[in-house]
Design a protein around this motif. Sequence first.
Motif, mmCIF file in Angstrom:
data_model
loop_
_atom_site.group_PDB
_atom_site.id
_atom_site.type_symbol
_atom_site.label_atom_id
_atom_site.label_comp_id
_atom_site.label_asym_id
_atom_site.label_seq_id
_atom_site.Cartn_x
_atom_site.Cartn_y
_atom_site.Cartn_z
ATOM 1 N N MET A 127 0.862 -1.181 0.000
ATOM 2 C CA MET A 127 0.000 0.000 0.000
ATOM 3 C C MET A 127 0.901 1.235 0.000
ATOM 4 O O MET A 127 1.975 1.240 0.608
ATOM 5 N N ARG A 128 0.467 2.265 -0.689
ATOM 6 C CA ARG A 128 1.293 3.473 -0.865
ATOM 7 C C ARG A 128 0.746 4.642 -0.067
ATOM 8 O O ARG A 128 -0.449 4.905 -0.064
ATOM 9 N N LEU A 129 1.678 5.341 0.596
ATOM 10 C CA LEU A 129 1.362 6.607 1.257
ATOM 11 C C LEU A 129 2.117 7.698 0.501
ATOM 12 O O LEU A 129 3.353 7.798 0.585
ATOM 13 N N ARG A 130 1.413 8.494 -0.230
ATOM 14 C CA ARG A 130 2.055 9.488 -1.092
ATOM 15 C C ARG A 130 2.710 10.598 -0.266
ATOM 16 O O ARG A 130 2.190 11.025 0.751
ATOM 17 N N ALA A 131 3.901 11.026 -0.792
ATOM 18 C CA ALA A 131 4.660 12.158 -0.212
ATOM 19 C C ALA A 131 5.079 11.902 1.231
ATOM 20 O O ALA A 131 5.328 12.856 1.967
ATOM 21 N N LYS A 132 5.195 10.630 1.622
ATOM 22 C CA LYS A 132 5.660 10.306 2.970
ATOM 23 C C LYS A 132 7.077 9.736 2.944
ATOM 24 O O LYS A 132 7.541 9.185 3.941
ATOM 25 N N GLY A 182 9.483 11.752 -2.014
ATOM 26 C CA GLY A 182 9.170 10.392 -2.415
ATOM 27 C C GLY A 182 7.936 9.879 -1.688
ATOM 28 O O GLY A 182 7.286 10.593 -0.921
ATOM 29 N N ASP A 183 7.609 8.622 -1.918
ATOM 30 C CA ASP A 183 6.463 7.983 -1.288
ATOM 31 C C ASP A 183 6.934 6.940 -0.278
ATOM 32 O O ASP A 183 8.097 6.528 -0.280
ATOM 33 N N MET A 184 5.996 6.515 0.549
ATOM 34 C CA MET A 184 6.258 5.464 1.519
ATOM 35 C C MET A 184 5.389 4.259 1.161
ATOM 36 O O MET A 184 4.179 4.394 0.947
ATOM 37 N N PHE A 185 6.007 3.097 1.059
ATOM 38 C CA PHE A 185 5.295 1.877 0.711
ATOM 39 C C PHE A 185 5.321 0.939 1.917
ATOM 40 O O PHE A 185 6.394 0.679 2.485
ATOM 41 N N ILE A 186 4.142 0.469 2.294
ATOM 42 C CA ILE A 186 4.066 -0.490 3.395
ATOM 43 C C ILE A 186 3.658 -1.844 2.837
ATOM 44 O O ILE A 186 2.837 -1.950 1.923
ATOM 45 N N GLU A 187 4.267 -2.881 3.369
ATOM 46 C CA GLU A 187 3.963 -4.247 2.969
ATOM 47 C C GLU A 187 3.329 -4.969 4.157
ATOM 48 O O GLU A 187 3.926 -5.024 5.241
ATOM 49 N N LEU A 188 2.125 -5.504 3.955
ATOM 50 C CA LEU A 188 1.401 -6.163 5.042
ATOM 51 C C LEU A 188 2.009 -7.526 5.346
ATOM 52 O O LEU A 188 2.334 -8.295 4.435
ATOM 53 N N ALA A 189 2.162 -7.800 6.630
ATOM 54 C CA ALA A 189 2.644 -9.102 7.087
ATOM 55 C C ALA A 189 1.606 -9.648 8.072
ATOM 56 O O ALA A 189 1.555 -9.222 9.236
ATOM 57 N N VAL A 190 0.744 -10.557 7.601
ATOM 58 C CA VAL A 190 -0.319 -11.110 8.431
ATOM 59 C C VAL A 190 0.291 -12.063 9.451
ATOM 60 O O VAL A 190 1.028 -12.987 9.102
#
Length: 381
Positions: free
Chosen positions: A313-318, A329-337
């Motif tokens: 999931m992307r968080l723009r301008a973070k 730049g953007d911040m990308f988070i990767e979910l880890a269930v």
Amino acid sequence: MAKRDYYEVLGTSKGASAEEIKKAYRRKAKELHPDRNKDNPGSEAAFKEVGEAYDVLKDADKKAAYDRYGHAAFEGGMGGGGGRPGGGHGDFSSSFSDVFDDLFGDFMGGGRGGGGRQRAARGSDLRYNLRVTLEEAYNGLQKTINVPTSIACDSCNGTGADGGQEPTTCPTCSGMGKVRAQQGFFTVERSCPTCSGLGQIIKNPCNSCHGQGRVEKDRSLSVNIPAGVETGTRIRLANEGEAGMRGGPAGDLYIFIEVSKHTIFEREDLNLFCRVPVSIATAALGGDIEVPTIDGGKSRVKIPAGSQSGRQMRLRAKGMPALRGAASGDMFIELAVETPVNLTSRQKEILREFDTLSDDNNPESSSFFKSVKSFWDSMKS
């Protein structure tokens, strides 16, 4: 065989100026050089003839004598030199080296100078490795560093001489900073060993710096680290390097940035990446979570129902700011269930009930799947 007129040899007129004579010789020397005329056996003699003519005409006194008496000025007793141009004082190699200096002096660090006094030696450039955190690279900062370097000596004000005495001209090189040695056809030039190329020597060296004009000392400098730096970024501080010898200009200081590895974020250019743990219930049912950001705050992220591990999931301008410009730049988070551990009896009971209820949603339990599986089993047998 009678000698040709020197002006004719160089292709110039009798009223030519010293600069015109030099240009004429330079043109002829390049044209007749033996290395460029290997198939012409007469080129070496012609090349020497040009050098002989220039050796006479470049010198004002010799030129005046030649203009008045011609070649007779350097023959017999008039020149007292045993038949060599200029009364035995001519030197063809020096003639060529004059033009060699004119052609290549700028590339070799300067020609003969002509003034006698050499420019003081510039100090060396210095390198300083500075490590910063990712947060510091994001925000930028003002940092004080201690740099071991050479600074101008206070006792002699950087001159290297005791009591403020003026340096004297080096007797070996006569202030030129260079000496020449004949090696076959060519003249080789190197730094003077007596004055180390400075052109001057100090008779009474300063006791504090021993004639160097500089002493070793740690310096404290305040450095501005701009936001957006990354590993490999180089910051130049002009004139903050090593002090020059005997009052020479200081070198520059180059600060090389290294950004430390972060425990949460990984950086790729301006973008940041991180893994965020999500409970199995939130992943299945959906919900909101808070994730940390590099600026020290938190951002609320909506997790869609049915999310799987690895979903990005992307968080723009973070992300990180650009070093130059207003972009970010953007911040990308990767979910880890996360799989739950250390379950209570009640939790296990609920999961078993969930598993039983999930059979209806399991394609392997559907009648269609069972019929297909039965068909393939019969084909195998």
